[in-house]
Scaffold this motif. Sequence first.
Motif, PDB file in Angstrom:
ATOM      1  N   LEU A  82       0.845  -1.181   0.000  1.00 23.13           N
ATOM      2  CA  LEU A  82       0.000   0.000   0.000  1.00 23.13           C
ATOM      3  C   LEU A  82       0.883   1.234   0.000  1.00 23.13           C
ATOM      4  N   LYS A  83       0.464   2.248  -0.742  1.00 28.28           N
ATOM      5  CA  LYS A  83       1.246   3.471  -0.846  1.00 28.28           C
ATOM      6  C   LYS A  83       0.355   4.679  -0.641  1.00 28.28           C
ATOM      7  N   GLY A  84       0.822   5.624   0.161  1.00 25.91           N
ATOM      8  CA  GLY A  84       0.112   6.878   0.321  1.00 25.91           C
ATOM      9  C   GLY A  84       0.492   7.828  -0.801  1.00 25.91           C
ATOM     10  N   PHE A  85      -0.459   8.653  -1.210  1.00 23.04           N
ATOM     11  CA  PHE A  85      -0.184   9.621  -2.261  1.00 23.04           C
ATOM     12  C   PHE A  85      -0.983  10.889  -2.004  1.00 23.04           C
ATOM     13  N   ALA A  86      -0.545  11.955  -2.631  1.00 24.57           N
ATOM     14  CA  ALA A  86      -1.293  13.212  -2.653  1.00 24.57           C
ATOM     15  C   ALA A  86      -1.493  13.590  -4.115  1.00 24.57           C
ATOM     16  N   ALA A  87      -2.596  14.250  -4.400  1.00 26.85           N
ATOM     17  CA  ALA A  87      -2.876  14.757  -5.748  1.00 26.85           C
ATOM     18  C   ALA A  87      -3.549  16.109  -5.592  1.00 26.85           C
ATOM     19  N   ARG A  88      -3.227  17.039  -6.485  1.00 27.09           N
ATOM     20  CA  ARG A  88      -3.870  18.350  -6.416  1.00 27.09           C
ATOM     21  C   ARG A  88      -4.555  18.639  -7.753  1.00 27.09           C
ATOM     22  N   PHE A  89      -5.754  19.172  -7.633  1.00 21.60           N
ATOM     23  CA  PHE A  89      -6.590  19.405  -8.800  1.00 21.60           C
ATOM     24  C   PHE A  89      -6.905  20.890  -8.950  1.00 21.60           C
ATOM     25  N   LYS A  90      -6.971  21.325 -10.206  1.00 21.65           N
ATOM     26  CA  LYS A  90      -7.406  22.684 -10.503  1.00 21.65           C
ATOM     27  C   LYS A  90      -8.915  22.768 -10.297  1.00 21.65           C
ATOM     28  N   MET A  91      -9.442  23.952 -10.392  1.00 21.58           N
ATOM     29  CA  MET A  91     -10.865  24.150 -10.118  1.00 21.58           C
ATOM     30  C   MET A  91     -11.774  23.566 -11.197  1.00 21.58           C
ATOM     31  N   ASP A  92     -11.189  23.110 -12.320  1.00 21.56           N
ATOM     32  CA  ASP A  92     -11.999  22.414 -13.326  1.00 21.56           C
ATOM     33  C   ASP A  92     -11.919  20.899 -13.169  1.00 21.56           C
ATOM     34  N   GLY A  93     -11.127  20.425 -12.192  1.00 24.93           N
ATOM     35  CA  GLY A  93     -11.008  19.001 -11.928  1.00 24.93           C
ATOM     36  C   GLY A  93      -9.840  18.324 -12.614  1.00 24.93           C
ATOM     37  N   THR A  94      -9.028  19.058 -13.359  1.00 28.81           N
ATOM     38  CA  THR A  94      -7.843  18.461 -13.966  1.00 28.81           C
ATOM     39  C   THR A  94      -6.687  18.498 -12.974  1.00 28.81           C
ATOM     40  N   LEU A  95      -5.731  17.564 -13.139  1.00 29.82           N
ATOM     41  CA  LEU A  95      -4.562  17.554 -12.266  1.00 29.82           C
ATOM     42  C   LEU A  95      -3.779  18.844 -12.425  1.00 29.82           C
TER      43      LEU A  95
END
Length: 185
Positions: free
Chosen positions: A99-112
Motif C-alpha cells: 500500500l502506498k500513500g499519495f497526494a494529488a492536487r486538482f485545478k478548479m476544473d477538476g484536472t490535475l
Amino acid sequence: RLPNFGGRTALDSSGRIYLSGESETATGTFEGVIVRWTTAGILDGSFGTGGVLHFNAGNDPISGIGTTLDKEEYFFHATYDPYTDRVIAVGTSADNATLKGFAARFKMDGTLDTSFGDNGTKLLVPPDRPAESFGGGQGALAQDQCNQVQVDRLGRYVILCATVTNDGAAETAILRLNSNGTFNK
C-alpha cells in the motif's frame, strides 16, 4: 457515480460544496471520487465530468503510485486549499501487495495541477526514511494508509498516515508538504 464509501466534505471560498470518497468501478476495483455542487445545490458541470471527478491513481504512469484495490484498503480524502484555489487530496493505493500513500492536487476544473509534485501527484515517502521502511517497500507487510489532509495557515499540507513497516512495526506519521508538493522538514 457518487462515492460509495467515505463522505468527507469541504467548502471552497465561493461556497461550493465538495464530497470526497471512494467508488467501486465496474471491474470491482475502487477509485477516488470528488463531487462538487454549486451554492444552489446542483452538480457543478464545470468540475470534472458533470460535477464528478473520478481519480484512479493507477492511471498516472509518471508517479508510479500503483493501482487501487478493495474498499478496506483504499482511502481518498480531499479538501479545499484557499491559498492556491485548488483541491488537495490524499489517498492510499496499492502496487502488488504494497500500500502506498499519495497526494494529488486538482485545478478548479477538476484536472490535475501539474505544478504540484510530479505532474500533479506525489508519492508520500518521507525523504529522510528509506522507501522500504515507509510503505513502498518489499514484502506484504510494508504499507501506509494516508487518509486525512488539512491546509495549515502557511498554505502547507499536513497529512496523517498510518504505516506498518517491513518488520511489522505500526507507526503513525504526520507528513507536511509545501504547496508545490515537496516535503517540508
